[in-house]
Scaffold this active site. Structure first.
Site, short mmCIF file in Angstrom:
data_model
loop_
_atom_site.label_atom_id
_atom_site.label_comp_id
_atom_site.label_asym_id
_atom_site.label_seq_id
_atom_site.Cartn_x
_atom_site.Cartn_y
_atom_site.Cartn_z
N SER A 264 0.75 -1.12 -0.01
CA SER A 264 0.10 -0.09 0.09
C SER A 264 0.99 1.30 -0.04
CB SER A 264 -1.05 0.01 1.18
OG SER A 264 -0.42 -0.31 2.50
N HIS A 294 -2.18 -9.06 2.06
CA HIS A 294 -1.56 -7.74 2.91
C HIS A 294 -2.78 -7.32 3.90
CE1 HIS A 294 0.22 -3.62 3.37
NE2 HIS A 294 0.00 -2.86 2.40
N HIS A 340 5.76 -12.57 7.66
CA HIS A 340 5.97 -11.21 7.29
C HIS A 340 7.34 -11.15 6.24
CE1 HIS A 340 6.60 -6.77 7.36
NE2 HIS A 340 5.35 -6.85 7.57
N ASP A 395 -2.11 -8.25 11.64
CA ASP A 395 -3.53 -8.53 11.46
C ASP A 395 -4.00 -9.95 12.19
OD1 ASP A 395 -3.57 -6.63 9.42
OD2 ASP A 395 -2.51 -8.01 8.04
#
Ligand code: CMX
Length: 460
Positions: A264, A294, A340, A395
């Site tokens: 992003s 994402h 990640h 998340d």
């Protein structure tokens, strides 16, 4: 944009400048420090412009360019072990140092925006003035409201979000100034105005989508005296709960910035480098955030947790969780919320949310499940042997906190992530224009060309 609207906006800005005349506004601070920053970069390029700062392996070209240094991002730097630092500050640092709402304990995201843009911690009065400015600029143009209202409820909230942000292009001062042939040196001023306008309008966009898709379509009004997180909570319909207000402030702060290479942030910067306005640039970034690898991972986590809960019949023993994790992996799926691209330890954004949960909801059943998974998943993922990072990311935790307070519609969660991400990517867009950053255009080769290249290198 009409002359009346421009005059109204300038009146508004003057009012803020007058009422907080003792301390400089954000724009004034940026204007004051920008020349020094421009000079610093100029000198750096002059002295060290030809210094080799890295090498690129062929496998990196095919591997998502991991680890290649080639971007400039001022707001934050991500250390694989320690996690994110915002202008040199860890999450606990900003929780301590940034101004808070009266009676609140979590940092105000608008203060973080100030810090990311200038490198300075604003005073309480400056933060308050900035909050008020954002509230005053929050109204949506009619055509954007209509666009959201006309969106079918089965259109994913992130798609609606991106459409609405794109449609704000009608308000772009940058696009208007560029068309008139404004001097390059002033690009940042228009980018700044667009960015503040955009940031200010995001709560109304996000909440309108939420209220339309999941509730009765009725929306509260923005309260000019409230901070950004409180207004967002209010508009969503959860303003009565002080703990939820605190959660919004924390959530918006920690999801904001994660250096420049994530999808992003990179997309917003890339599109902005073509001198597209902040509206078009952020919309592009939001489309990237909507991907399951994402930002959408926070929605996936909830769906995965609910499935697990059903399958395990609420028996969250370690053996059962381990079995479920293996089922996911053996089905060729990823464990959402784990792994990640850069981090190699537990994400401090996960830890901050875990601490919030320990404080406010220690006995919540879903939090207990998330905690039990945290004890088992790193071992299973390590044994599985694929991921370079078996630890949880941001998340993995965020959705459970929202569930606790009744915001249970997980397909909306990435929209909240997107509102927060604007706090990180817009400051960089303004700095990009201030520093006159170049159009981004890296070199690509076909596989055929790479074969030729590596063979030639091997011969030497
Ligand atoms: N579960 C299972 N396998 C995983 C995994 C996970 N959580 N994380 C990585 N892997 C696998 C990858 O799919 C890859 O497999 P292949 O070699 O078969 O392609 C292998 O491990 C190596 O991947 P990696 O180098 O460790 O990770 P990447 O940098 O390629 O990808 C990420 C990073 C986040 C996309 C990945 O860890 C993932 O898919 N995680 C689950 C989705 C998620 O939580 N995303 C949110 C990230 C945070 C955010 O941006 O919001």
């Amino acid at each position: 944009m009409s002359a009346i609207r421009t005059a109204q906006r300038s009146l508004l800005t003057k009012r803020f400048v007058r009422s907080y005349a003792t301390e400089p506004t954000l724009k004034a601070r940026l204007e004051a420090i920008l020349p020094e920053k421009i000079e610093e970069v100029k000198q750096l390029k002059k002295e060290y412009g030809k210094t080799v700062i890295g090498e690129v392996l062929l496998e990196q070209a095919y591997g998502g360019m991991r680890g290649i240094k080639g971007l400039v991002w001022e707001g934050s730097v991500l250390d694989p072990i320690e996690g994110i630092r915002f202008r040199g500050r860890t999450i606990p640092d900003i929780q301590k140092e940034l101004p808070k709402a009266p009676g609140g304990q979590e940092p105000l995201p608008e203060a973080l925006f100030w810090l990311l843009l200038t490198g300075e911690v604003p005073s309480e009065a400056q933060t308050k003035a900035f909050s008020e400015e954002l509230a005053a600029r929050s109204a949506l143009p009619k055509h954007v409201e209509e666009l959201i209202d006309r969106s079918p409820s089965h259109l994913h909230p992130m798609a609606q979000f991106s459409i609405a942000v794109t449609a704000l292009e009608s308000e772009s001062q940058f696009a208007e100034a560029y068309a008139k042939g404004v001097n390059k040196k002033d690009y940042w001023k228009y980018t700044y105005e667009d960015s503040i306008e955009l940031l200010a309008k995001l709560p109304n966009i996000a909440a309108r989508i939420y209220r339309n898709v999941f509730k009765d379509g009725k929306l509260a009004a923005v309260d000019p005296k409230l901070d950004y997180g409180a207004n967002l909570a209010n508009l969503l319909g959860y303003g009565e709960n002080q703990e939820f207000l605190e959660l919004m402030r924390l959530y918006l702060t920690i999801h904001s910035d994660h250096e420049g290479g994530n999808v992003s942030a990179h997309t917003t910067h890339l599109v902005g480098s073509a001198l597209s306005s902040p509206f078009l640039s952020l919309a592009a970034g939001l489309n990237g955030l909507a991907g399951p690898l994402h930002g959408r991972a926070n929605q996936e986590v909830l769906e995965w947790l609910f499935q697990m809960r059903e399958e395990l019949n609420e028996d969250y023993s370690k053996e059962n969780i381990e079995k479920y994790l293996w089922e996911t992996l053996n089905a060729g799926r990823v464990v959402p919320g784990y792994g990640h691209a850069v981090l190699r330890k537990t994400d401090p954004r996960y830890t901050a949310q875990r601490e919030f949960a320990l404080k406010h909801m220690p006995d919540y059943e879903l939090f207990k499940l998330v905690s039990n998974i945290y004890e088992v998943a790193p071992g299973v993922l390590t044994k599985h042997g694929k991921t370079k990072n078996p630890w949880p990311n941001v998340d993995s935790h965020s959705g459970v906190l929202l569930q606790y307070y009744g915001l249970t519609e997980q397909s909306f969660y990435t929209v909240l992530f997107g509102v927060s991400r604007a706090f990180g990517v817009l400051p960089q867009l303004i700095l990009d224009r201030g520093l006159g950053m170049a159009l981004e255009r890296p070199k690509s080769f076909s596989t055929e060309k790479y074969i030729e290249l590596v063979k030639n290198i091997a011969k030497k």
